[in-house]
Design a protein around this motif. Structure first.
Motif, short mmCIF file in Angstrom:
data_model
loop_
_atom_site.label_atom_id
_atom_site.label_comp_id
_atom_site.label_asym_id
_atom_site.label_seq_id
_atom_site.Cartn_x
_atom_site.Cartn_y
_atom_site.Cartn_z
N GLY A 79 0.77 -1.24 0.00
CA GLY A 79 0.00 0.00 0.00
C GLY A 79 0.80 1.29 0.00
O GLY A 79 0.35 2.29 0.54
N LEU A 80 1.97 1.29 -0.62
CA LEU A 80 2.75 2.52 -0.65
C LEU A 80 2.05 3.55 -1.52
O LEU A 80 1.68 3.27 -2.65
N LEU A 81 1.85 4.72 -0.97
CA LEU A 81 1.13 5.79 -1.68
C LEU A 81 1.74 7.14 -1.34
O LEU A 81 1.86 7.49 -0.18
N ILE A 82 2.13 7.86 -2.37
CA ILE A 82 2.39 9.29 -2.25
C ILE A 82 1.12 9.95 -2.81
O ILE A 82 0.70 9.63 -3.92
N GLY A 83 0.50 10.78 -2.02
CA GLY A 83 -0.75 11.40 -2.44
C GLY A 83 -0.62 12.09 -3.78
O GLY A 83 0.41 12.72 -4.06
N ALA A 84 -1.64 11.98 -4.61
CA ALA A 84 -1.61 12.59 -5.95
C ALA A 84 -1.29 14.07 -5.88
O ALA A 84 -0.59 14.60 -6.74
N GLN A 85 -1.76 14.72 -4.83
CA GLN A 85 -1.54 16.15 -4.70
C GLN A 85 -0.07 16.49 -4.39
O GLN A 85 0.32 17.65 -4.45
N TYR A 86 0.74 15.46 -4.10
CA TYR A 86 2.16 15.67 -3.78
C TYR A 86 3.09 15.02 -4.80
O TYR A 86 4.31 15.12 -4.67
N GLN A 87 2.53 14.36 -5.78
CA GLN A 87 3.36 13.67 -6.77
C GLN A 87 4.06 14.67 -7.68
O GLN A 87 3.61 15.79 -7.87
N GLY A 88 5.19 14.22 -8.23
CA GLY A 88 5.95 15.06 -9.14
C GLY A 88 6.93 15.99 -8.44
O GLY A 88 7.56 16.83 -9.08
N ARG A 89 7.09 15.84 -7.13
CA ARG A 89 8.00 16.70 -6.37
C ARG A 89 9.19 15.94 -5.80
O ARG A 89 9.94 16.47 -5.00
N GLY A 90 9.33 14.66 -6.19
CA GLY A 90 10.47 13.87 -5.74
C GLY A 90 10.29 13.16 -4.41
O GLY A 90 11.22 12.54 -3.91
N PHE A 91 9.08 13.22 -3.84
CA PHE A 91 8.87 12.57 -2.54
C PHE A 91 8.94 11.05 -2.64
O PHE A 91 9.45 10.39 -1.74
N GLY A 92 8.42 10.48 -3.72
CA GLY A 92 8.49 9.03 -3.90
C GLY A 92 9.94 8.57 -4.02
O GLY A 92 10.35 7.59 -3.39
N ARG A 93 10.71 9.27 -4.81
CA ARG A 93 12.13 8.93 -4.98
C ARG A 93 12.87 9.06 -3.65
O ARG A 93 13.67 8.21 -3.28
N ALA A 94 12.57 10.12 -2.92
CA ALA A 94 13.22 10.32 -1.62
C ALA A 94 12.83 9.22 -0.64
O ALA A 94 13.67 8.72 0.12
N LEU A 95 11.55 8.84 -0.66
CA LEU A 95 11.10 7.76 0.22
C LEU A 95 11.81 6.47 -0.10
O LEU A 95 12.32 5.78 0.79
N LEU A 96 11.87 6.11 -1.38
CA LEU A 96 12.50 4.84 -1.75
C LEU A 96 14.00 4.85 -1.46
O LEU A 96 14.56 3.80 -1.13
N ALA A 97 14.63 5.99 -1.53
CA ALA A 97 16.05 6.08 -1.18
C ALA A 97 16.25 5.91 0.33
O ALA A 97 17.21 5.28 0.78
N ALA A 98 15.33 6.44 1.12
CA ALA A 98 15.45 6.39 2.58
C ALA A 98 14.91 5.09 3.17
O ALA A 98 15.27 4.72 4.30
N LEU A 99 14.07 4.39 2.45
CA LEU A 99 13.37 3.23 2.99
C LEU A 99 14.28 2.12 3.50
O LEU A 99 14.06 1.62 4.61
#
Length: 158
Positions: A79-99
């Motif tokens: 269930g990994l989800l970056i909210g649509a309203q926050y996508q495109g700002r690098g949060f997903g990439r940052a999360l996967l790097a930190a995970l």
């Protein structure tokens, strides 16, 4: 800069504003449904940018018994989800790097994780690979939206 933290069950209202983008319902459930998960072996986690909640995921500590491809000691990322309203700002990439580091610190005795990602979701597949996950080459056919690639992450070397 993102931070990742436990999300207690009594604070799930903090993530209810996270929206799905167009077409994402084929790949991840609505947040309101995901936080109704009654199983005590699933831990909720929140992703923040500053004080703003931008994402969510679950760790399933009882993943292997219901997924025959998983080794008995493997846990699941779900269930990994970056909210649509926050996508495109690098949060997903940052999360996967930190995970990987987060998981190693949060679950120090656990070194093996699995996830499945829909074969049609090539963007997510590539993002997971960039975040240190490896594709096992196997397919999972138990999802509702078609076959899924099986990925694994080993945190023992961190």
């Amino acid at each position: 800069m993102i931070t990742i933290a436990d999300l207690p069950w009594d604070r799930v209202d903090e993530v209810l504003h996270l929206a799905l983008g167009p077409g994402q319902a084929d790949f991840v459930g609505a947040i309101g449904d995901m936080v109704k998960d009654p199983l005590p072996t699933r831990d909720f986690h929140v992703v923040r940018e500053s004080s703003e909640v931008v994402g969510f995921f679950k760790i399933d500590r009882d993943y292997a018994p219901s997924h025959d491809f998983a080794e008995p000691h493997g846990w699941g990322l779900r269930g990994l989800l970056i909210g649509a309203q926050y996508q495109g700002r690098g949060f997903g990439r940052a999360l996967l790097a930190a995970l990987p580091g987060y998981l190693a610190g949060r679950y120090p005795g656990q070194a093996l994780y699995y996830l499945t990602v829909n074969c049609r979701n090539t963007r997510a597949h590539n993002a997971y690979l960039s975040g240190g996950w490896t594709d096992t080459g196997g397919l999972y056919h138990g999802g509702s939206s078609g076959p899924q690639n099986i990925l694994r992450l080993e945190t023992a070397s961190l």
